[in-house]
Scaffold this motif. Sequence first.
Motif, PDB file in Angstrom:
ATOM      1  N   ARG A 113       0.826  -1.217   0.000  1.00  0.00           N
ATOM      2  CA  ARG A 113       0.000   0.000   0.000  1.00  0.00           C
ATOM      3  C   ARG A 113       0.855   1.260   0.000  1.00  0.00           C
ATOM      4  O   ARG A 113       0.521   2.257   0.643  1.00  0.00           O
ATOM      5  CB  ARG A 113      -0.972  -0.012   1.175  1.00  0.00           C
ATOM      6  N   GLY A 114       1.986   1.199  -0.694  1.00  0.00           N
ATOM      7  CA  GLY A 114       2.853   2.362  -0.839  1.00  0.00           C
ATOM      8  C   GLY A 114       3.806   2.608   0.315  1.00  0.00           C
ATOM      9  O   GLY A 114       4.540   3.597   0.307  1.00  0.00           O
ATOM     10  N   THR A 115       3.859   1.710   1.296  1.00  0.00           N
ATOM     11  CA  THR A 115       4.702   1.949   2.475  1.00  0.00           C
ATOM     12  C   THR A 115       6.118   1.372   2.349  1.00  0.00           C
ATOM     13  O   THR A 115       6.971   1.675   3.169  1.00  0.00           O
ATOM     14  CB  THR A 115       4.052   1.367   3.747  1.00  0.00           C
ATOM     15  N   LEU A 116       6.355   0.538   1.342  1.00  0.00           N
ATOM     16  CA  LEU A 116       7.662  -0.113   1.247  1.00  0.00           C
ATOM     17  C   LEU A 116       8.826   0.876   1.130  1.00  0.00           C
ATOM     18  O   LEU A 116       9.854   0.678   1.794  1.00  0.00           O
ATOM     19  CB  LEU A 116       7.705  -1.120   0.096  1.00  0.00           C
ATOM     20  N   PRO A 117       8.722   1.935   0.323  1.00  0.00           N
ATOM     21  CA  PRO A 117       9.870   2.851   0.268  1.00  0.00           C
ATOM     22  C   PRO A 117      10.280   3.381   1.644  1.00  0.00           C
ATOM     23  O   PRO A 117      11.472   3.417   1.962  1.00  0.00           O
ATOM     24  CB  PRO A 117       9.382   3.975  -0.656  1.00  0.00           C
ATOM     25  N   MET A 118       9.320   3.754   2.468  1.00  0.00           N
ATOM     26  CA  MET A 118       9.682   4.268   3.790  1.00  0.00           C
ATOM     27  C   MET A 118      10.198   3.152   4.698  1.00  0.00           C
ATOM     28  O   MET A 118      11.075   3.398   5.539  1.00  0.00           O
ATOM     29  CB  MET A 118       8.512   5.014   4.444  1.00  0.00           C
ATOM     30  N   ARG A 119       9.733   1.921   4.544  1.00  0.00           N
ATOM     31  CA  ARG A 119      10.302   0.800   5.319  1.00  0.00           C
ATOM     32  C   ARG A 119      11.781   0.636   5.001  1.00  0.00           C
ATOM     33  O   ARG A 119      12.599   0.451   5.896  1.00  0.00           O
ATOM     34  CB  ARG A 119       9.575  -0.507   5.008  1.00  0.00           C
ATOM     35  N   VAL A 120      12.109   0.702   3.697  1.00  0.00           N
ATOM     36  CA  VAL A 120      13.517   0.579   3.297  1.00  0.00           C
ATOM     37  C   VAL A 120      14.310   1.752   3.865  1.00  0.00           C
ATOM     38  O   VAL A 120      15.414   1.583   4.391  1.00  0.00           O
ATOM     39  CB  VAL A 120      13.653   0.497   1.760  1.00  0.00           C
ATOM     40  N   TRP A 121      13.735   2.963   3.806  1.00  0.00           N
ATOM     41  CA  TRP A 121      14.436   4.149   4.309  1.00  0.00           C
ATOM     42  C   TRP A 121      14.706   4.050   5.808  1.00  0.00           C
ATOM     43  O   TRP A 121      15.822   4.264   6.265  1.00  0.00           O
ATOM     44  CB  TRP A 121      13.648   5.418   3.985  1.00  0.00           C
ATOM     45  N   TRP A 122      13.649   3.740   6.597  1.00  0.00           N
ATOM     46  CA  TRP A 122      13.831   3.658   8.050  1.00  0.00           C
ATOM     47  C   TRP A 122      14.825   2.559   8.413  1.00  0.00           C
ATOM     48  O   TRP A 122      15.630   2.718   9.329  1.00  0.00           O
ATOM     49  CB  TRP A 122      12.503   3.431   8.763  1.00  0.00           C
ATOM     50  N   ASN A 123      14.785   1.428   7.695  1.00  0.00           N
ATOM     51  CA  ASN A 123      15.757   0.362   7.951  1.00  0.00           C
ATOM     52  C   ASN A 123      17.172   0.818   7.640  1.00  0.00           C
ATOM     53  O   ASN A 123      18.113   0.435   8.332  1.00  0.00           O
ATOM     54  CB  ASN A 123      15.402  -0.899   7.155  1.00  0.00           C
ATOM     55  N   SER A 124      17.334   1.634   6.619  1.00  0.00           N
ATOM     56  CA  SER A 124      18.664   2.158   6.267  1.00  0.00           C
ATOM     57  C   SER A 124      19.196   3.051   7.378  1.00  0.00           C
ATOM     58  O   SER A 124      20.351   2.903   7.802  1.00  0.00           O
ATOM     59  CB  SER A 124      18.592   2.936   4.951  1.00  0.00           C
ATOM     60  N   LEU A 125      18.377   3.987   7.843  1.00  0.00           N
ATOM     61  CA  LEU A 125      18.809   4.862   8.937  1.00  0.00           C
ATOM     62  C   LEU A 125      19.110   4.055  10.196  1.00  0.00           C
ATOM     63  O   LEU A 125      20.117   4.293  10.871  1.00  0.00           O
ATOM     64  CB  LEU A 125      17.753   5.927   9.235  1.00  0.00           C
TER      65      LEU A 125
END
Length: 192
Positions: A113-125
């Motif tokens: 539902r469009g949340t994957l990009p932010m999951r990848v981002w938060w995991n990166s940080l």
Amino acid sequence: MINIITRHHHELSTALEDDLGRYRYEVFIQQLGWQLDSTYALPQREFDQFDQADTRHILALDARRRVCGCARLLPTTQPYLLSEVFGFLCDQPSPQSSDTWEVSRFAARALERGTLPMRVWWNSLHHAWSQGANRVVAVTTPALERYFLKNGVQLSRLGSPQRVNNDHVVALSFPAWQKNGRIALHAESAVV
């Protein structure tokens, strides 16, 4: 279900490295039209001089274990994209410190539902923070900067946006530890 994993470049299986190279080629060269020279031996894969054995990759893998999102992390104590290629974007010299890392080659399909990009981002940080980083730097576009702000990411500019080829790019700095990111990671682990 999509799993997010972290691996050093030398830990990637041949198949996973190949899939990551194909995914990055599709996103950065085919979709975004970046003019990049790949260091990979096979065509239609994208890797560069910053993909070394100790480079860390954050990878989103779908149910078939295919790459559907990625980010690359490097400490700024070694050559990295901002310092070597885009240093002119910074008002001050590019960071070179054990507590500052760079994230680059960030991309993810708009899954979950469009949340994957932010999951990848938060995991990166979070991964950078777990390795001792206090901040993370990146080169990106003003459009992605707005996307991050819309999603509650704390950030600051390291200089003014500049035109490079057909795009405007800007260097950004992010606190590695962010409250919104911790909430998102905690919610994610509660669902799994």
